[in-house]
Motif scaffolding. Structure first.
Motif, PDB file in Angstrom:
ATOM      1  N   UNK A 267      49.890  43.664  49.550  1.00  0.00           N
ATOM      2  CA  UNK A 267      51.173  43.068  49.172  1.00  0.00           C
ATOM      3  C   UNK A 267      51.927  43.940  48.171  1.00  0.00           C
ATOM      4  N   UNK A 268      51.332  45.073  47.787  1.00  0.00           N
ATOM      5  CA  UNK A 268      51.964  45.969  46.834  1.00  0.00           C
ATOM      6  C   UNK A 268      51.651  45.667  45.389  1.00  0.00           C
ATOM      7  N   UNK A 269      50.899  44.591  45.130  1.00  0.00           N
ATOM      8  CA  UNK A 269      50.527  44.240  43.763  1.00  0.00           C
ATOM      9  C   UNK A 269      49.301  45.040  43.333  1.00  0.00           C
ATOM     10  N   UNK A 270      49.060  45.106  42.033  1.00  0.00           N
ATOM     11  CA  UNK A 270      47.982  45.939  41.501  1.00  0.00           C
ATOM     12  C   UNK A 270      46.904  45.100  40.820  1.00  0.00           C
ATOM     13  N   UNK A 271      45.681  45.619  40.881  1.00  0.00           N
ATOM     14  CA  UNK A 271      44.554  45.027  40.173  1.00  0.00           C
ATOM     15  C   UNK A 271      43.764  46.153  39.521  1.00  0.00           C
ATOM     16  N   UNK A 272      43.102  45.847  38.424  1.00  0.00           N
ATOM     17  CA  UNK A 272      42.328  46.848  37.711  1.00  0.00           C
ATOM     18  C   UNK A 272      40.844  46.697  38.034  1.00  0.00           C
ATOM     19  N   UNK A 273      40.121  47.809  38.047  1.00  0.00           N
ATOM     20  CA  UNK A 273      38.682  47.783  38.323  1.00  0.00           C
ATOM     21  C   UNK A 273      38.005  48.900  37.545  1.00  0.00           C
ATOM     22  N   UNK A 274      36.692  48.770  37.378  1.00  0.00           N
ATOM     23  CA  UNK A 274      35.873  49.791  36.727  1.00  0.00           C
ATOM     24  C   UNK A 274      35.003  50.446  37.791  1.00  0.00           C
TER      25      UNK A 274
ATOM     26  N   UNK B 268      30.892  52.217  43.343  1.00  0.00           N
ATOM     27  CA  UNK B 268      31.305  50.814  43.396  1.00  0.00           C
ATOM     28  C   UNK B 268      32.407  50.576  42.372  1.00  0.00           C
ATOM     29  N   UNK B 269      33.457  49.867  42.777  1.00  0.00           N
ATOM     30  CA  UNK B 269      34.512  49.434  41.867  1.00  0.00           C
ATOM     31  C   UNK B 269      34.255  47.970  41.521  1.00  0.00           C
ATOM     32  N   UNK B 270      34.120  47.656  40.253  1.00  0.00           N
ATOM     33  CA  UNK B 270      33.797  46.295  39.826  1.00  0.00           C
ATOM     34  C   UNK B 270      35.043  45.544  39.387  1.00  0.00           C
ATOM     35  N   UNK B 271      35.296  44.409  40.037  1.00  0.00           N
ATOM     36  CA  UNK B 271      36.404  43.523  39.677  1.00  0.00           C
ATOM     37  C   UNK B 271      36.200  42.203  40.406  1.00  0.00           C
ATOM     38  N   UNK B 272      36.552  41.109  39.770  1.00  0.00           N
ATOM     39  CA  UNK B 272      36.431  39.794  40.407  1.00  0.00           C
ATOM     40  C   UNK B 272      37.679  39.524  41.239  1.00  0.00           C
ATOM     41  N   UNK B 273      37.783  40.214  42.344  1.00  0.00           N
ATOM     42  CA  UNK B 273      38.947  40.078  43.218  1.00  0.00           C
ATOM     43  C   UNK B 273      38.837  38.802  44.046  1.00  0.00           C
ATOM     44  N   UNK B 274      39.981  38.335  44.537  1.00  0.00           N
ATOM     45  CA  UNK B 274      40.071  37.042  45.217  1.00  0.00           C
ATOM     46  C   UNK B 274      39.136  36.874  46.422  1.00  0.00           C
ATOM     47  N   UNK B 275      38.869  37.908  47.235  1.00  0.00           N
ATOM     48  CA  UNK B 275      37.981  37.705  48.385  1.00  0.00           C
ATOM     49  C   UNK B 275      36.592  37.194  48.028  1.00  0.00           C
ATOM     50  N   UNK B 276      36.076  37.539  46.856  1.00  0.00           N
ATOM     51  CA  UNK B 276      34.760  37.020  46.469  1.00  0.00           C
ATOM     52  C   UNK B 276      34.785  35.490  46.387  1.00  0.00           C
ATOM     53  N   UNK B 277      35.861  34.951  45.837  1.00  0.00           N
ATOM     54  CA  UNK B 277      35.993  33.492  45.757  1.00  0.00           C
ATOM     55  C   UNK B 277      36.137  32.890  47.147  1.00  0.00           C
TER      56      UNK B 277
END
Length: 339
Positions: A242-249, A268-277
């Motif tokens: 969608x063009x939006x940004x998220x941060x990850x480690x 591996x990029x670590x972030x609690x992104x929506x697909x996990x939910x």
């Protein structure tokens, strides 16, 4: 920060309204002055995408037009087309839907795609597809589970080709080839999830996602990783469809096993992104296995009806064959091995 493509997950949710159409590239530009601008826009976008994104694609026909190169996304529930392609084909509007992407849930317009077919199969069907920007998709379209669920996807990294073909009933007693490792998965929302997977001695859940260039890990998995290794993580920015940004480690993780397949190290990029939910994987350690990890192998076959994934090992597994990290300063993944 480095910009990475993000996973796409498209749940079927309640329709909310109507979308817009566009122009038809099939008409000669001299018949419609607006067509010159439309053609230039689409051709320019495709040229830019060819320079920006090297993901493997398959040819797709819409009606009698095409073929167009679509990305195969085993992490997406629905097929998606770019707004540019929808406009050039003058696709009719569908109702807006809620879309779950890497950065959350948003409302997006859809279009009705008639007589869509994968060239290698030829089976026609109509889909209601979210319409997103081609630059954010990384292609003019992508194929989701609604199109792939009855088929087998083969990704040959040696030749650089991706194919889709009909699935056939597997003989469970058939002996495997020496260079093959077969993993059985369960199906959730059509996606294949491997539960026979471990980080060290801890069981993890693995979702196969060919639409993501980078493998993602959630917070429960991150808690299992040593603090020293996480201190070495590189902050990155993910750009969703969608063009939006998220941060990850972003870092490398050792000792991950998927079935009988063992990885030395895996980026591996670590972030609690929506697909996990969406998958119900917020409390258990989990990975969204992206193309960076899959590139460790000579070939990967994903068979949806049989819920099987076949990994073909490189001819010489002792040879240094890495996926290559996408981030400067982060080491690439080591080849997988069977045991």
């Amino acid at each position: 920060m480095t910009k990475l493509r993000a996973l796409l997950l498209l749940p079927l949710l309640l329709p909310l309204g109507a979308a817009a159409g566009g122009h038809d590239l099939g008409r000669h530009p001299s018949q419609d002055p607006d067509m010159i601008e439309t053609e230039n826009m689409v051709e320019g976008t495709l040229l830019a995408l060819g320079q920006l994104d090297k993901r493997l694609t398959v040819p797709v026909v819409v009606g009698k037009k095409g073929p167009y190169n679509f990305i195969i996304d085993t992490g997406a529930e629905r097929t998606v087309v770019s707004r540019e392609l929808a406009g050039s084909l003058r696709l009719n509007a569908g109702n807006p839907v809620l879309l779950t992407s890497m950065t959350g849930v948003s409302t997006v317009n859809t279009v009705i795609v008639p007589d869509l077919s994968i060239e290698s199969i030829g089976q026609l069907h109509t889909v209601i597809a979210p319409a997103l920007g081609a630059r954010d998709l990384g292609a003019v379209g992508l194929l989701g589970i609604d199109t792939l669920s009855k088929h087998q996807v083969s990704i040959d990294f040696t030749t650089g080709h991706m194919t889709v073909r009909p699935s056939s009933k597997r003989d469970r007693n058939r002996p495997y080839k020496r260079d093959e490792i077969v993993v059985t998965a369960k199906s959730l929302f059509g996606q294949l999830i491997v539960t026979d997977a471990y980080y060290g001695n801890s069981r993890i859940q693995v979702v196969l996602d060919t639409g993501s260039q980078v493998t993602m890990g959630n917070s429960p998995l991150r808690k299992l990783i040593s603090r020293n290794r996480m201190k070495e993580a590189v902050p990155i920015s993910l750009t969703s469809v969608t063009g939006e940004k998220a941060q990850a480690d972003y870092t490398v993780v050792p000792d991950i096993r998927v079935g009988r397949l063992a990885f030395g190290i895996m980026p591996v990029a670590f972030a609690d992104v929506a697909p996990f939910e969406r998958f119900g994987l917020t409390k258990r350690p989990a990975l969204l296995l992206g193309m960076d990890a899959l590139r460790s192998f000579a070939k990967v076959d994903i068979d949806f009806p049989n819920r099987q994934v076949r990994f073909t090992m490189p001819k010489d597994v002792r040879h240094e064959r890495t996926t290559g990290s996408l981030i400067p300063g982060v080491e690439g993944a080591s080849p997988g091995r069977g045991y």
